[in-house]
Design a protein around this motif. Structure first.
Motif, short mmCIF file in Angstrom:
data_model
loop_
_atom_site.label_atom_id
_atom_site.label_comp_id
_atom_site.label_asym_id
_atom_site.label_seq_id
_atom_site.Cartn_x
_atom_site.Cartn_y
_atom_site.Cartn_z
N SER A 50 1.30 -27.73 18.78
CA SER A 50 1.57 -26.80 19.89
C SER A 50 2.09 -27.60 21.07
O SER A 50 1.42 -28.51 21.55
CB SER A 50 0.30 -26.05 20.28
OG SER A 50 -0.29 -25.43 19.14
N LEU A 51 3.28 -27.24 21.56
CA LEU A 51 3.92 -27.99 22.63
C LEU A 51 3.64 -27.35 23.99
O LEU A 51 3.90 -26.16 24.20
CB LEU A 51 5.42 -28.07 22.40
CG LEU A 51 6.22 -28.91 23.40
CD1 LEU A 51 5.72 -30.34 23.45
CD2 LEU A 51 7.71 -28.87 23.07
N VAL A 52 3.12 -28.16 24.91
CA VAL A 52 2.83 -27.69 26.27
C VAL A 52 4.01 -27.98 27.19
O VAL A 52 4.51 -27.10 27.87
CB VAL A 52 1.54 -28.35 26.81
CG1 VAL A 52 1.25 -27.88 28.23
CG2 VAL A 52 0.37 -28.05 25.90
N THR A 53 4.45 -29.23 27.23
CA THR A 53 5.62 -29.61 28.03
C THR A 53 6.47 -30.59 27.24
O THR A 53 5.99 -31.25 26.32
CB THR A 53 5.23 -30.28 29.36
OG1 THR A 53 4.54 -31.51 29.09
CG2 THR A 53 4.34 -29.37 30.20
N GLY A 54 7.75 -30.73 27.60
CA GLY A 54 8.63 -31.70 26.96
C GLY A 54 9.27 -31.17 25.70
O GLY A 54 9.56 -29.97 25.57
N LYS A 55 9.47 -32.07 24.75
CA LYS A 55 10.14 -31.71 23.50
C LYS A 55 9.64 -32.61 22.39
O LYS A 55 9.51 -33.82 22.57
CB LYS A 55 11.66 -31.86 23.66
CG LYS A 55 12.47 -31.33 22.49
CD LYS A 55 13.95 -31.42 22.79
CE LYS A 55 14.78 -30.83 21.65
NZ LYS A 55 16.24 -30.90 21.96
N VAL A 56 9.35 -32.04 21.23
CA VAL A 56 8.91 -32.82 20.07
C VAL A 56 9.66 -32.33 18.84
O VAL A 56 10.19 -31.22 18.81
CB VAL A 56 7.39 -32.70 19.83
CG1 VAL A 56 6.60 -33.11 21.06
CG2 VAL A 56 7.01 -31.30 19.38
N SER A 57 9.68 -33.18 17.83
CA SER A 57 10.20 -32.78 16.53
C SER A 57 9.15 -33.08 15.48
O SER A 57 8.44 -34.09 15.57
CB SER A 57 11.51 -33.51 16.20
OG SER A 57 11.32 -34.91 16.19
N VAL A 58 9.03 -32.20 14.48
CA VAL A 58 8.04 -32.34 13.42
C VAL A 58 8.77 -32.64 12.13
O VAL A 58 9.76 -31.98 11.79
CB VAL A 58 7.20 -31.06 13.28
CG1 VAL A 58 6.13 -31.24 12.22
CG2 VAL A 58 6.57 -30.69 14.62
#
Length: 388
Positions: A256-264
């Motif tokens: 679960s992303l709160v801020t920013g950016k991620v990749s799974v």
């Protein structure tokens, strides 16, 4: 409080912007004898005015409204959400009769945060951390407690693993300045010092990450990626805040992303390419399958703030969370009751308070102890007969 003020307060609650003062007012109002509001609004306040207020709020609240009597729905929905949770029986489930003595649950309190937290080193040795401390930090090949007290020199070790028991919660400040808060029954393996062109840690369980940005050693225009390995998946970030839940390979893993950016990343057509998230979204993975959906991230990270959030969760999800916090084994006899829960409760509550709420959902259960009364088992019983 005037009606318009009450409406505004409830709208703030639904929007997730209610202050601690707002929540305290709602809780204290419900726990009071209600005489002041009744005198101010009249005898029909709970039946008429509250329903008007409620109808002005977001429609999703009505999803469970028809399942309980009119007056009780208004009272519970408005003023009992802070301390308890509600339930919604499915259409195909019969209301069950409750049985089982709960006197044993009086002694089942959650463990003190950080109690029996263990450090394990790459040579297999380990040390128990101070019960009174709530976190550690890595600095110049040394480990310090969160309050600055020195712990030990770990220069000779490459990796360290922090293990948090049932009922615990612990904070780890990594050598790059990133902060990790570990939930109950979770562990984190990480390098004493990050080397190379990536920062990689391994998670089992659940944790909330606040990742520090760090320039690459090769190109100062690039940031060194931060990678969380959890089961068969990897979460890659640069600088952001997110929650990862992956207690068991047999269960689903959630990011679960709160801020920013991620990749799974993982196995399978979509995960091999990488699935990118934006704030407010959650990746839900199981095997090679992945689904992305919008979520209220405050519900996903409620545990970090000392709360259980049961919004829209099935009975099995709720029981898994209680098992990790109160350190009880949960078993089911018969078909698992098809019940969904809503609302939240404080993790400082006694287990008996949570179990009593199962009574309101007409769930049958019993609590027993075994292994010389050192362990406890909660059995959920479904007495529904086929064809009924």
């Amino acid at each position: 409080m005037q009606e318009q003020e009450l409406i505004a307060l409830l709208e703030r609650y639904r929007a997730g912007t209610a202050t601690e003062e707002d929540l305290v007012f709602l809780e204290s109002w419900y726990l009071s004898d209600h005489t002041a509001p009744v005198e101010e609004y009249g005898e029909n306040f709970l039946i008429e005015d509250v329903s008007i207020v409620w109808n002005r709020l977001n429609k999703p609240v009505v999803r469970w409204y028809r399942w309980i009597p009119y007056t009780a729905a208004a009272c519970i929905a408005l003023f009992f959400l802070v301390r308890t949770f509600l339930f919604q029986p499915a259409d195909d489930i019969r209301i069950l009769e409750v049985e089982g003595a709960l006197s044993q649950s009086e002694k089942l309190m959650p463990e003190k945060d950080g109690n029996d937290v263990m450090l394990t080193f790459s040579d297999g040795s380990s040390v128990k951390l101070d019960d009174e401390q709530r976190g550690i930090q890595m600095l110049d090949n040394h480990i310090y407690y969160k309050d600055g007290d020195g712990l030990l020199n770990v220069e000779k070790y490459e990796y360290v693993t922090v293990s948090v028991p049932h009922g615990g919660q612990y904070q780890v400040a990594l050598s790059d300045g990133s902060i990790v808060i570990l939930n109950a029954a979770s562990s984190l393996r990480y390098p004493v010092v990050f080397k190379g062109e990536e920062r990689k840690v391994e998670l089992s369980g659940e944790a909330y990450f606040t990742v520090a940005k760090q320039p690459s050693n090769v190109d100062h225009g690039e940031l060194k990626p931060f990678i969380v390995a959890v089961g068969d998946y990897q979460v890659q970030v640069h600088g952001t805040q997110f929650n990862v839940q992956g207690y068991s390979p047999a269960l689903s893993t959630k990011v679960s992303l709160v801020t920013g950016k991620v990749s799974v990343h993982g196995k399978g057509p979509e995960l091999e390419k990488g699935v990118f998230l934006v704030p407010g979204h959650q990746a839900h993975m199981k095997g090679e399958q992945v689904a992305v959906r919008m979520v209220d991230v405050q519900h996903e990270i409620a545990w970090k703030n000392g709360l259980f959030s049961f919004e829209g969760k099935k009975l099995t999800e709720v029981m898994d969370e209680l098992a990790r916090w109160y350190n009880v084994d949960v078993e089911y006899e018969g078909e698992v009751p098809n019940v969904s829960f809503f609302g939240r409760a404080h993790r400082s509550e006694k287990l008996i308070a949570i179990l009593h709420l199962l009574k309101s959902a007409d769930i049958t259960y019993r609590l027993t102890t075994y292994d010389g009364q050192r362990k406890s088992k909660l059995v959920i019983v479904n007495k529904r007969k086929e064809g009924k």
